[in-house]
Write a protein that holds these residues in place. Structure first.
Motif, PDB file in Angstrom:
ATOM      1  N   SER A  62     -29.686  10.695 -19.998  1.00  0.00           N
ATOM      2  CA  SER A  62     -28.626  11.545 -20.555  1.00  0.00           C
ATOM      3  C   SER A  62     -27.898  12.294 -19.441  1.00  0.00           C
ATOM      4  O   SER A  62     -26.677  12.491 -19.506  1.00  0.00           O
ATOM      5  CB  SER A  62     -29.212  12.542 -21.556  1.00  0.00           C
ATOM      6  N   TYR A  63     -28.625  12.691 -18.410  1.00  0.00           N
ATOM      7  CA  TYR A  63     -28.019  13.372 -17.265  1.00  0.00           C
ATOM      8  C   TYR A  63     -27.107  12.411 -16.494  1.00  0.00           C
ATOM      9  O   TYR A  63     -25.996  12.770 -16.093  1.00  0.00           O
ATOM     10  CB  TYR A  63     -29.122  13.911 -16.361  1.00  0.00           C
ATOM     11  N   LEU A  64     -27.577  11.175 -16.298  1.00  0.00           N
ATOM     12  CA  LEU A  64     -26.761  10.170 -15.611  1.00  0.00           C
ATOM     13  C   LEU A  64     -25.444   9.940 -16.340  1.00  0.00           C
ATOM     14  O   LEU A  64     -24.379   9.847 -15.725  1.00  0.00           O
ATOM     15  CB  LEU A  64     -27.526   8.844 -15.511  1.00  0.00           C
ATOM     16  N   ARG A  65     -25.532   9.842 -17.662  1.00  0.00           N
ATOM     17  CA  ARG A  65     -24.312   9.594 -18.441  1.00  0.00           C
ATOM     18  C   ARG A  65     -23.358  10.783 -18.365  1.00  0.00           C
ATOM     19  O   ARG A  65     -22.140  10.612 -18.315  1.00  0.00           O
ATOM     20  CB  ARG A  65     -24.676   9.266 -19.889  1.00  0.00           C
ATOM     21  N   LYS A  66     -23.917  11.991 -18.345  1.00  0.00           N
ATOM     22  CA  LYS A  66     -23.075  13.181 -18.216  1.00  0.00           C
ATOM     23  C   LYS A  66     -22.361  13.176 -16.866  1.00  0.00           C
ATOM     24  O   LYS A  66     -21.162  13.462 -16.783  1.00  0.00           O
ATOM     25  CB  LYS A  66     -23.928  14.446 -18.349  1.00  0.00           C
ATOM     26  N   LYS A  67     -23.079  12.817 -15.826  1.00  0.00           N
ATOM     27  CA  LYS A  67     -22.479  12.774 -14.498  1.00  0.00           C
ATOM     28  C   LYS A  67     -21.436  11.676 -14.409  1.00  0.00           C
ATOM     29  O   LYS A  67     -20.413  11.829 -13.729  1.00  0.00           O
ATOM     30  CB  LYS A  67     -23.555  12.568 -13.423  1.00  0.00           C
ATOM     31  N   ARG A  68     -21.660  10.574 -15.079  1.00  0.00           N
ATOM     32  CA  ARG A  68     -20.698   9.477 -15.043  1.00  0.00           C
ATOM     33  C   ARG A  68     -19.387   9.878 -15.716  1.00  0.00           C
ATOM     34  O   ARG A  68     -18.308   9.471 -15.295  1.00  0.00           O
ATOM     35  CB  ARG A  68     -21.285   8.226 -15.692  1.00  0.00           C
ATOM     36  N   THR A  69     -19.456  10.670 -16.754  1.00  0.00           N
ATOM     37  CA  THR A  69     -18.222  11.121 -17.405  1.00  0.00           C
ATOM     38  C   THR A  69     -17.457  12.102 -16.516  1.00  0.00           C
ATOM     39  O   THR A  69     -16.238  12.197 -16.597  1.00  0.00           O
ATOM     40  CB  THR A  69     -18.518  11.803 -18.756  1.00  0.00           C
ATOM     41  N   GLN A  70     -18.188  12.810 -15.646  1.00  0.00           N
ATOM     42  CA  GLN A  70     -17.532  13.750 -14.742  1.00  0.00           C
ATOM     43  C   GLN A  70     -16.891  13.037 -13.553  1.00  0.00           C
ATOM     44  O   GLN A  70     -15.892  13.476 -13.017  1.00  0.00           O
ATOM     45  CB  GLN A  70     -18.552  14.775 -14.221  1.00  0.00           C
ATOM     46  N   SER A  71     -17.480  11.930 -13.153  1.00  0.00           N
ATOM     47  CA  SER A  71     -16.973  11.177 -12.005  1.00  0.00           C
ATOM     48  C   SER A  71     -17.252   9.712 -12.238  1.00  0.00           C
ATOM     49  O   SER A  71     -18.366   9.323 -12.582  1.00  0.00           O
ATOM     50  CB  SER A  71     -17.668  11.632 -10.721  1.00  0.00           C
ATOM     51  N   LYS A  72     -16.241   8.895 -12.042  1.00  0.00           N
ATOM     52  CA  LYS A  72     -16.394   7.457 -12.282  1.00  0.00           C
ATOM     53  C   LYS A  72     -17.541   6.892 -11.473  1.00  0.00           C
ATOM     54  O   LYS A  72     -18.269   6.033 -11.919  1.00  0.00           O
ATOM     55  CB  LYS A  72     -15.092   6.729 -11.931  1.00  0.00           C
ATOM     56  N   SER A  73     -17.719   7.357 -10.266  1.00  0.00           N
ATOM     57  CA  SER A  73     -18.812   6.870  -9.422  1.00  0.00           C
ATOM     58  C   SER A  73     -19.274   7.990  -8.504  1.00  0.00           C
ATOM     59  O   SER A  73     -18.522   8.443  -7.658  1.00  0.00           O
ATOM     60  CB  SER A  73     -18.377   5.661  -8.595  1.00  0.00           C
ATOM     61  N   GLN A  74     -20.504   8.438  -8.676  1.00  0.00           N
ATOM     62  CA  GLN A  74     -21.016   9.483  -7.798  1.00  0.00           C
ATOM     63  C   GLN A  74     -21.060   9.003  -6.355  1.00  0.00           C
ATOM     64  O   GLN A  74     -20.784   9.753  -5.424  1.00  0.00           O
ATOM     65  CB  GLN A  74     -22.415   9.913  -8.258  1.00  0.00           C
ATOM     66  N   ARG A  75     -21.407   7.729  -6.155  1.00  0.00           N
ATOM     67  CA  ARG A  75     -21.452   7.214  -4.786  1.00  0.00           C
ATOM     68  C   ARG A  75     -20.062   7.221  -4.166  1.00  0.00           C
ATOM     69  O   ARG A  75     -19.874   7.539  -3.003  1.00  0.00           O
ATOM     70  CB  ARG A  75     -22.049   5.803  -4.778  1.00  0.00           C
ATOM     71  N   PHE A  76     -19.055   6.833  -4.960  1.00  0.00           N
ATOM     72  CA  PHE A  76     -17.691   6.863  -4.448  1.00  0.00           C
ATOM     73  C   PHE A  76     -17.261   8.302  -4.162  1.00  0.00           C
ATOM     74  O   PHE A  76     -16.549   8.565  -3.194  1.00  0.00           O
ATOM     75  CB  PHE A  76     -16.725   6.215  -5.440  1.00  0.00           C
ATOM     76  N   ALA A  77     -17.691   9.248  -5.010  1.00  0.00           N
ATOM     77  CA  ALA A  77     -17.322  10.647  -4.793  1.00  0.00           C
ATOM     78  C   ALA A  77     -17.840  11.125  -3.434  1.00  0.00           C
ATOM     79  O   ALA A  77     -17.134  11.830  -2.714  1.00  0.00           O
ATOM     80  CB  ALA A  77     -17.888  11.517  -5.917  1.00  0.00           C
ATOM     81  N   LEU A  78     -19.048  10.737  -3.065  1.00  0.00           N
ATOM     82  CA  LEU A  78     -19.600  11.119  -1.764  1.00  0.00           C
ATOM     83  C   LEU A  78     -18.767  10.508  -0.650  1.00  0.00           C
ATOM     84  O   LEU A  78     -18.410  11.169   0.324  1.00  0.00           O
ATOM     85  CB  LEU A  78     -21.053  10.635  -1.639  1.00  0.00           C
ATOM     86  N   PHE A  79     -18.470   9.231  -0.788  1.00  0.00           N
ATOM     87  CA  PHE A  79     -17.671   8.527   0.203  1.00  0.00           C
ATOM     88  C   PHE A  79     -16.307   9.183   0.368  1.00  0.00           C
ATOM     89  O   PHE A  79     -15.846   9.442   1.472  1.00  0.00           O
ATOM     90  CB  PHE A  79     -17.525   7.069  -0.240  1.00  0.00           C
ATOM     91  N   GLN A  80     -15.658   9.464  -0.768  1.00  0.00           N
ATOM     92  CA  GLN A  80     -14.309  10.013  -0.733  1.00  0.00           C
ATOM     93  C   GLN A  80     -14.309  11.387  -0.068  1.00  0.00           C
ATOM     94  O   GLN A  80     -13.446  11.694   0.752  1.00  0.00           O
ATOM     95  CB  GLN A  80     -13.739  10.112  -2.145  1.00  0.00           C
ATOM     96  N   LYS A  81     -15.297  12.207  -0.402  1.00  0.00           N
ATOM     97  CA  LYS A  81     -15.360  13.554   0.169  1.00  0.00           C
ATOM     98  C   LYS A  81     -15.540  13.499   1.691  1.00  0.00           C
ATOM     99  O   LYS A  81     -14.889  14.238   2.439  1.00  0.00           O
ATOM    100  CB  LYS A  81     -16.518  14.324  -0.465  1.00  0.00           C
ATOM    101  N   TYR A  82     -16.394  12.593   2.135  1.00  0.00           N
ATOM    102  CA  TYR A  82     -16.683  12.494   3.559  1.00  0.00           C
ATOM    103  C   TYR A  82     -15.447  12.081   4.353  1.00  0.00           C
ATOM    104  O   TYR A  82     -15.186  12.570   5.446  1.00  0.00           O
ATOM    105  CB  TYR A  82     -17.817  11.502   3.785  1.00  0.00           C
ATOM    106  N   PHE A  83     -14.648  11.166   3.786  1.00  0.00           N
ATOM    107  CA  PHE A  83     -13.539  10.599   4.537  1.00  0.00           C
ATOM    108  C   PHE A  83     -12.183  11.221   4.210  1.00  0.00           C
ATOM    109  O   PHE A  83     -11.166  10.782   4.732  1.00  0.00           O
ATOM    110  CB  PHE A  83     -13.469   9.093   4.308  1.00  0.00           C
ATOM    111  N   GLU A  84     -12.128  12.226   3.357  1.00  0.00           N
ATOM    112  CA  GLU A  84     -10.848  12.849   3.021  1.00  0.00           C
ATOM    113  C   GLU A  84     -10.134  13.371   4.271  1.00  0.00           C
ATOM    114  O   GLU A  84      -8.938  13.172   4.456  1.00  0.00           O
ATOM    115  CB  GLU A  84     -11.049  13.999   2.024  1.00  0.00           C
ATOM    116  N   SER A  85     -10.901  14.022   5.119  1.00  0.00           N
ATOM    117  CA  SER A  85     -10.285  14.594   6.316  1.00  0.00           C
ATOM    118  C   SER A  85      -9.829  13.501   7.274  1.00  0.00           C
ATOM    119  O   SER A  85      -8.805  13.630   7.944  1.00  0.00           O
ATOM    120  CB  SER A  85     -11.250  15.536   7.032  1.00  0.00           C
ATOM    121  N   ALA A  86     -10.599  12.399   7.336  1.00  0.00           N
ATOM    122  CA  ALA A  86     -10.217  11.286   8.203  1.00  0.00           C
ATOM    123  C   ALA A  86      -8.903  10.670   7.728  1.00  0.00           C
ATOM    124  O   ALA A  86      -8.033  10.327   8.521  1.00  0.00           O
ATOM    125  CB  ALA A  86     -11.321  10.223   8.220  1.00  0.00           C
ATOM    126  N   LYS A  87      -8.755  10.540   6.416  1.00  0.00           N
ATOM    127  CA  LYS A  87      -7.527  10.004   5.840  1.00  0.00           C
ATOM    128  C   LYS A  87      -6.332  10.884   6.227  1.00  0.00           C
ATOM    129  O   LYS A  87      -5.285  10.394   6.639  1.00  0.00           O
ATOM    130  CB  LYS A  87      -7.666   9.916   4.330  1.00  0.00           C
TER     131      LYS A  87
END
Length: 409
Positions: A378-403
């Protein structure tokens, strides 16, 4: 010619022999452990949000080794319970550097690509980096590692797009196949122009005459992609034919990874990589069971009755454990840490996919497999509704400044 059909037959036999009983797992997570992991997950997300602060973003850009990676290591330890030996591999300096290098190169090559497209390619980079370790090659972004990983966000997205007619996809596949075989072919759009540039990178690193099997492996993945178009809509394919197409597509993909890393492989190494690719394809089919069903795309999983899916997830896990054992033929696989990391990562994603696609499984099966998940479904599903992909969210946050830095330059 590579003996692709022999490998398909070998792993179809392994699949047939894989039991459907619930697998044994090394660890289960009681409710109190899950709650603690979820609290750690929430704290990690809070820290990520803090990185939106201008000063924090600058700190991340200047020294990610002190800011992001220790936090990410803690995340993997305290949320997903990864072992120390596994973390030493995936958080080594080599892996950190290649991820950043790929992002910079991808943004320069295809500024039109979205961050999630680059993340799609990054997933293949990580697979190829792992193969570099196993083949005792330097872990780096070679021209072919870059080119093959960039093919994914271009060709796969086109072939998987339900808005593009099947005859258009077929025509694209034919043009791409001719260029892949070294024949002159004029691109008809920007996507094809980019893809043909990527093929040139292969040719520059691995001349066709000196490395014929590199191109045989690429022909094999292209043939697998073309055959996979037969799985769209109701075309009368038997279960055995669907299995053959799924195995061909997945196996050939990682076989090409291996050749583009090493240039040459033994027959034993070819077969092991093919099996690894089949396992990853089965994972993808479990993850995408809902989307494939809605798009009328047949896979081993999407065309099964709902009450059968649990048995086939069990079968996939047993199959994967046997298939990965064949990877021990590589010189770089000395101990159990590397294969343990591979299997742990894939099984974690399988279990997570069951939780996210819960309507496709029986209540009893969900109750049983949730015990081995570090987080409540149930927690996983809640997180998925908040963000399409938690792994992608980590990636995006890390590289935002590089972009931002690239675009400013």
């Amino acid at each position: 010619m590579l003996p692709v059909q022999d490998y398909i037959d070998h792993f179809k036999e392994m699949w047939a022999q894989s039991p459907e009983t619930f697998p044994e797992f090394p660890k289960t997570f009681p409710k109190e452990d899950k709650l603690r992991h979820e609290q750690n997950f929430d704290r990690f997300q809070k820290k990520l949000k803090e990185l939106q602060n201008v000063a924090k973003v600058q700190q991340l850009r200047n020294d990610p080794a002190k800011t992001f990676f220790p936090m990410f290591k803690s995340f993997l330890q305290t949320v997903f319970d990864f072992e120390a030996g596994h973390l030493e591999i995936i958080l080594s300096d080599e892996f950190k550097d290649v991820s950043k290098d790929f992002f910079y190169r991808a943004r320069a090559f295809g500024p039109e690509l979205k961050p999630e497209d680059i993340y799609q390619g990054m997933r293949n980079v990580w697979i190829m980096n792992g193969l570099q370790l196993m083949a005792e090659k330097p872990v780096k972004i070679t021209p072919s590692v870059f080119a093959y990983s960039m093919i994914y966000p271009y060709s796969d997205n086109l072939l998987d797009d339900p808005g593009i007619r099947n005859d258009q996809k077929q025509a694209f596949s034919e043009r791409f196949d001719r260029r892949l075989h070294g024949l002159p072919e004029k691109p008809v759009n920007h996507t094809e122009k980019q893809l043909f540039r990527l093929i040139t990178m292969f040719e520059e690193e691995f001349p066709r005459i000196e490395f014929p099997n590199v191109y045989e492996s690429l022909y094999a993945i292209q043939q697998g992609q073309t055959n996979s178009l037969k799985m769209i809509a109701d075309n009368g394919l038997s279960d055995d034919e669907i299995c053959t197409i799924c195995f061909e597509k997945g196996g050939a993909s990682v076989l090409a990874d291996g050749y583009l890393v090493a240039g040459e492989l033994t027959r034993e190494e070819e077969q092991a990589l093919f099996g690894y690719g089949v396992y990853l394809q089965l994972l993808d089919d479990i993850q995408d069971v809902r989307e494939d069903s809605l798009a009328f795309t047949k896979t081993i999983f999407s065309c099964l009755p709902e009450n059968d899916l649990g048995r086939f997830v069990n079968k996939t896990i047993h199959f994967g454990r046997m298939a990965l054992e064949e990877m021990r033929c590589f010189k770089g696989v000395n101990g159990d840490d590397f294969l343990g990391l591979m299997n742990r990562s894939i099984e974690t994603m399988i279990v997570e996919s069951v939780g996210l696609n819960h309507t496709w499984f029986s209540k009893n099966y969900l109750n049983e497999i949730e015990k081995v998940s570090p987080l409540h479904f149930s927690y996983l599903r809640k997180k998925r509704t908040q963000s399409k992909s938690q792994r992608f969210a980590l990636f995006q946050k890390y590289f935002e400044s590089a972009k931002s830095k690239i675009e400013a330059d």
